[in-house]
Design a protein around this motif. Structure first.
Motif, PDB file in Angstrom:
ATOM      1  N   LEU A   1       0.808  -1.207   0.000  1.00 25.27           N
ATOM      2  CA  LEU A   1       0.000   0.000   0.000  1.00 25.27           C
ATOM      3  C   LEU A   1       0.848   1.267   0.000  1.00 25.27           C
ATOM      4  O   LEU A   1       0.460   2.264  -0.564  1.00 25.27           O
ATOM      5  CB  LEU A   1      -0.929  -0.005   1.211  1.00 25.27           C
ATOM      6  N   GLY A   2       1.990   1.182   0.705  1.00 20.50           N
ATOM      7  CA  GLY A   2       2.883   2.325   0.750  1.00 20.50           C
ATOM      8  C   GLY A   2       4.207   1.941   1.373  1.00 20.50           C
ATOM      9  O   GLY A   2       4.298   0.943   2.075  1.00 20.50           O
ATOM     10  N   SER A   3       5.226   2.734   1.117  1.00 16.73           N
ATOM     11  CA  SER A   3       6.554   2.476   1.691  1.00 16.73           C
ATOM     12  C   SER A   3       7.256   3.799   1.963  1.00 16.73           C
ATOM     13  O   SER A   3       7.104   4.756   1.201  1.00 16.73           O
ATOM     14  CB  SER A   3       7.427   1.679   0.721  1.00 16.73           C
ATOM     15  N   TYR A   4       8.042   3.788   3.048  1.00 16.31           N
ATOM     16  CA  TYR A   4       8.928   4.903   3.333  1.00 16.31           C
ATOM     17  C   TYR A   4      10.338   4.439   3.031  1.00 16.31           C
ATOM     18  O   TYR A   4      10.807   3.449   3.590  1.00 16.31           O
ATOM     19  CB  TYR A   4       8.804   5.348   4.790  1.00 16.31           C
ATOM     20  N   TYR A   5      11.015   5.120   2.120  1.00 15.43           N
ATOM     21  CA  TYR A   5      12.386   4.795   1.747  1.00 15.43           C
ATOM     22  C   TYR A   5      13.323   5.740   2.498  1.00 15.43           C
ATOM     23  O   TYR A   5      13.499   6.891   2.106  1.00 15.43           O
ATOM     24  CB  TYR A   5      12.574   4.914   0.227  1.00 15.43           C
ATOM     25  N   TYR A   6      13.886   5.219   3.596  1.00 15.67           N
ATOM     26  CA  TYR A   6      14.708   6.067   4.459  1.00 15.67           C
ATOM     27  C   TYR A   6      15.967   6.577   3.769  1.00 15.67           C
ATOM     28  O   TYR A   6      16.416   7.686   4.033  1.00 15.67           O
ATOM     29  CB  TYR A   6      15.060   5.343   5.768  1.00 15.67           C
ATOM     30  N   ASN A   7      16.536   5.779   2.868  1.00 14.98           N
ATOM     31  CA  ASN A   7      17.770   6.213   2.198  1.00 14.98           C
ATOM     32  C   ASN A   7      17.534   7.394   1.256  1.00 14.98           C
ATOM     33  O   ASN A   7      18.442   8.161   0.974  1.00 14.98           O
ATOM     34  CB  ASN A   7      18.433   5.043   1.468  1.00 14.98           C
ATOM     35  N   LYS A   8      16.278   7.554   0.774  1.00 15.09           N
ATOM     36  CA  LYS A   8      15.941   8.683  -0.086  1.00 15.09           C
ATOM     37  C   LYS A   8      15.053   9.695   0.628  1.00 15.09           C
ATOM     38  O   LYS A   8      14.755  10.750   0.073  1.00 15.09           O
ATOM     39  CB  LYS A   8      15.208   8.183  -1.334  1.00 15.09           C
ATOM     40  N   ASN A   9      14.611   9.336   1.828  1.00 17.29           N
ATOM     41  CA  ASN A   9      13.680  10.146   2.609  1.00 17.29           C
ATOM     42  C   ASN A   9      12.428  10.479   1.793  1.00 17.29           C
ATOM     43  O   ASN A   9      11.972  11.614   1.731  1.00 17.29           O
ATOM     44  CB  ASN A   9      14.351  11.426   3.131  1.00 17.29           C
ATOM     45  N   LYS A  10      11.880   9.414   1.171  1.00 14.00           N
ATOM     46  CA  LYS A  10      10.705   9.568   0.300  1.00 14.00           C
ATOM     47  C   LYS A  10       9.657   8.525   0.657  1.00 14.00           C
ATOM     48  O   LYS A  10       9.983   7.426   1.101  1.00 14.00           O
ATOM     49  CB  LYS A  10      11.086   9.400  -1.158  1.00 14.00           C
ATOM     50  N   ILE A  11       8.400   8.895   0.420  1.00 17.16           N
ATOM     51  CA  ILE A  11       7.269   7.984   0.605  1.00 17.16           C
ATOM     52  C   ILE A  11       6.694   7.668  -0.765  1.00 17.16           C
ATOM     53  O   ILE A  11       6.488   8.557  -1.581  1.00 17.16           O
ATOM     54  CB  ILE A  11       6.185   8.629   1.498  1.00 17.16           C
ATOM     55  N   LYS A  12       6.443   6.380  -1.013  1.00 12.71           N
ATOM     56  CA  LYS A  12       5.801   5.962  -2.261  1.00 12.71           C
ATOM     57  C   LYS A  12       4.484   5.287  -1.890  1.00 12.71           C
ATOM     58  O   LYS A  12       4.447   4.417  -1.030  1.00 12.71           O
ATOM     59  CB  LYS A  12       6.690   4.994  -3.024  1.00 12.71           C
ATOM     60  N   LEU A  13       3.399   5.725  -2.531  1.00  9.25           N
ATOM     61  CA  LEU A  13       2.074   5.173  -2.281  1.00  9.25           C
ATOM     62  C   LEU A  13       1.651   4.302  -3.446  1.00  9.25           C
ATOM     63  O   LEU A  13       1.828   4.678  -4.609  1.00  9.25           O
ATOM     64  CB  LEU A  13       1.061   6.299  -2.059  1.00  9.25           C
ATOM     65  N   TYR A  14       1.055   3.142  -3.138  1.00  6.53           N
ATOM     66  CA  TYR A  14       0.638   2.193  -4.171  1.00  6.53           C
ATOM     67  C   TYR A  14      -0.875   1.986  -4.156  1.00  6.53           C
ATOM     68  O   TYR A  14      -1.362   0.958  -4.583  1.00  6.53           O
ATOM     69  CB  TYR A  14       1.311   0.829  -3.945  1.00  6.53           C
ATOM     70  N   LEU A  27       4.242   8.581   9.894  1.00  6.98           N
ATOM     71  CA  LEU A  27       4.710   8.171  11.223  1.00  6.98           C
ATOM     72  C   LEU A  27       6.050   7.452  11.123  1.00  6.98           C
ATOM     73  O   LEU A  27       6.943   7.669  11.950  1.00  6.98           O
ATOM     74  CB  LEU A  27       3.660   7.300  11.926  1.00  6.98           C
ATOM     75  N   HIS A  28       6.206   6.599  10.108  1.00  9.18           N
ATOM     76  CA  HIS A  28       7.514   5.957   9.886  1.00  9.18           C
ATOM     77  C   HIS A  28       8.586   7.017   9.666  1.00  9.18           C
ATOM     78  O   HIS A  28       9.670   6.953  10.248  1.00  9.18           O
ATOM     79  CB  HIS A  28       7.484   5.043   8.655  1.00  9.18           C
ATOM     80  N   MET A  29       8.280   7.966   8.820  1.00  6.06           N
ATOM     81  CA  MET A  29       9.246   9.004   8.492  1.00  6.06           C
ATOM     82  C   MET A  29       9.638   9.798   9.743  1.00  6.06           C
ATOM     83  O   MET A  29      10.816  10.072   9.979  1.00  6.06           O
ATOM     84  CB  MET A  29       8.673   9.953   7.438  1.00  6.06           C
ATOM     85  N   SER A  30       8.675  10.133  10.575  1.00  3.49           N
ATOM     86  CA  SER A  30       8.953  10.959  11.753  1.00  3.49           C
ATOM     87  C   SER A  30       9.705  10.197  12.839  1.00  3.49           C
ATOM     88  O   SER A  30      10.337  10.802  13.692  1.00  3.49           O
ATOM     89  CB  SER A  30       7.657  11.530  12.331  1.00  3.49           C
ATOM     90  N   SER A  31       9.660   8.870  12.786  1.00  4.04           N
ATOM     91  CA  SER A  31      10.308   8.088  13.841  1.00  4.04           C
ATOM     92  C   SER A  31      11.554   7.368  13.369  1.00  4.04           C
ATOM     93  O   SER A  31      12.111   6.555  14.092  1.00  4.04           O
ATOM     94  CB  SER A  31       9.321   7.048  14.379  1.00  4.04           C
ATOM     95  N   PHE A  32      12.006   7.669  12.184  1.00  2.00           N
ATOM     96  CA  PHE A  32      13.113   6.908  11.605  1.00  2.00           C
ATOM     97  C   PHE A  32      14.411   7.089  12.381  1.00  2.00           C
ATOM     98  O   PHE A  32      14.801   8.184  12.756  1.00  2.00           O
ATOM     99  CB  PHE A  32      13.356   7.291  10.147  1.00  2.00           C
ATOM    100  N   SER A  33      15.074   5.963  12.608  1.00  2.00           N
ATOM    101  CA  SER A  33      16.419   5.938  13.170  1.00  2.00           C
ATOM    102  C   SER A  33      17.152   4.781  12.508  1.00  2.00           C
ATOM    103  O   SER A  33      16.726   3.638  12.614  1.00  2.00           O
ATOM    104  CB  SER A  33      16.360   5.728  14.686  1.00  2.00           C
ATOM    105  N   LYS A  34      18.208   5.072  11.822  1.00  2.00           N
ATOM    106  CA  LYS A  34      18.943   4.063  11.056  1.00  2.00           C
ATOM    107  C   LYS A  34      19.343   2.882  11.951  1.00  2.00           C
ATOM    108  O   LYS A  34      19.835   3.074  13.046  1.00  2.00           O
ATOM    109  CB  LYS A  34      20.199   4.699  10.470  1.00  2.00           C
ATOM    110  N   GLY A  35      19.102   1.688  11.471  1.00  2.00           N
ATOM    111  CA  GLY A  35      19.527   0.492  12.184  1.00  2.00           C
ATOM    112  C   GLY A  35      18.445  -0.112  13.063  1.00  2.00           C
ATOM    113  O   GLY A  35      18.380  -1.310  13.230  1.00  2.00           O
TER     114      GLY A  35
END
Length: 187
Positions: A1-14, A27-35
């Motif tokens: 349905l959707g994905s947050y790509y942390y390496n590009k800091n982009k959201i893609k909706l399907y 929410l994923h984007m706002s809480s991202f912490s690598k690893g």
């Protein structure tokens, strides 16, 4: 349905249903912490959707979301949401180490990952993992209640009956979720 790509800091909706998916991915984007995200995928996805349900009045429910809702109540919403939104899932483990062993916590995390990755609808395949997470959550709740009892915040009877009620209510919620999933599949 959707994905947050942390390496590009982009959201893609399907999907066409942009609102609920976008809320979740933001929410994923706002809480991202690598690893943190890969090791805690089940916990991360469940808590992300729990917060989307909580803040945006969505009503998505699955076994792992039901369990993370219990964890939210045990740890306290302010504590868990602050750790999550700061991308500090290791902080969740550190908090839990006050009331559970490292082995219990990592078994819980492993089982949450399995529940996230397995079919939500094939109860027989995931029964073992549901039971193990159920035991962990009820044990955490019981330890919290025993602590209240030892601190004279509640009496012995209150401690006993709240644990029994909590365990029974959680089991009923699991059964209810199973029944609604079964009806969904039959239609």
């Amino acid at each position: 349905l959707g994905s947050y790509y942390y390496n590009k800091n982009k959201i893609k909706l399907y999907t066409e249903n942009v609102d609920c998916v976008l809320n979740h991915e933001l929410l994923h984007m706002s809480s991202f912490s690598k690893g943190n995200k890969l090791r805690f995928k089940g916990l991360d996805e469940a808590y992300t959707q729990f917060l989307a349900n909580y803040y945006f009045h969505e009503n998505t429910l699955s076994y792992h979301i039901l369990f993370v809702e219990c964890l939210d109540k045990i740890m306290g919403h302010n504590v868990l949401s602050k750790l999550y939104l700061s991308g500090n899932l290791i902080g969740v483990v550190n908090f839990l180490e006050k009331i559970a062993s490292e082995e219990e916590i990592y078994c819980f995390i492993k089982n949450m990952n399995i529940l996230y990755n397995k079919s939500y609808y094939d109860f027989e395949k995931i029964q073992k993992y549901i039971d193990e997470v159920y035991d962990f959550i009820v044990t955490l709740y019981a330890r919290r209640q025993y602590k209240k009892f030892n601190n004279n915040e509640i009496n012995n009877e209150e401690c006993y009956y709240t644990i029994i009620f909590y365990a029974d209510q959680l089991r009923k919620n699991i059964k209810s979720l199973f029944e609604s999933n079964k009806k969904y599949l039959e239609n």
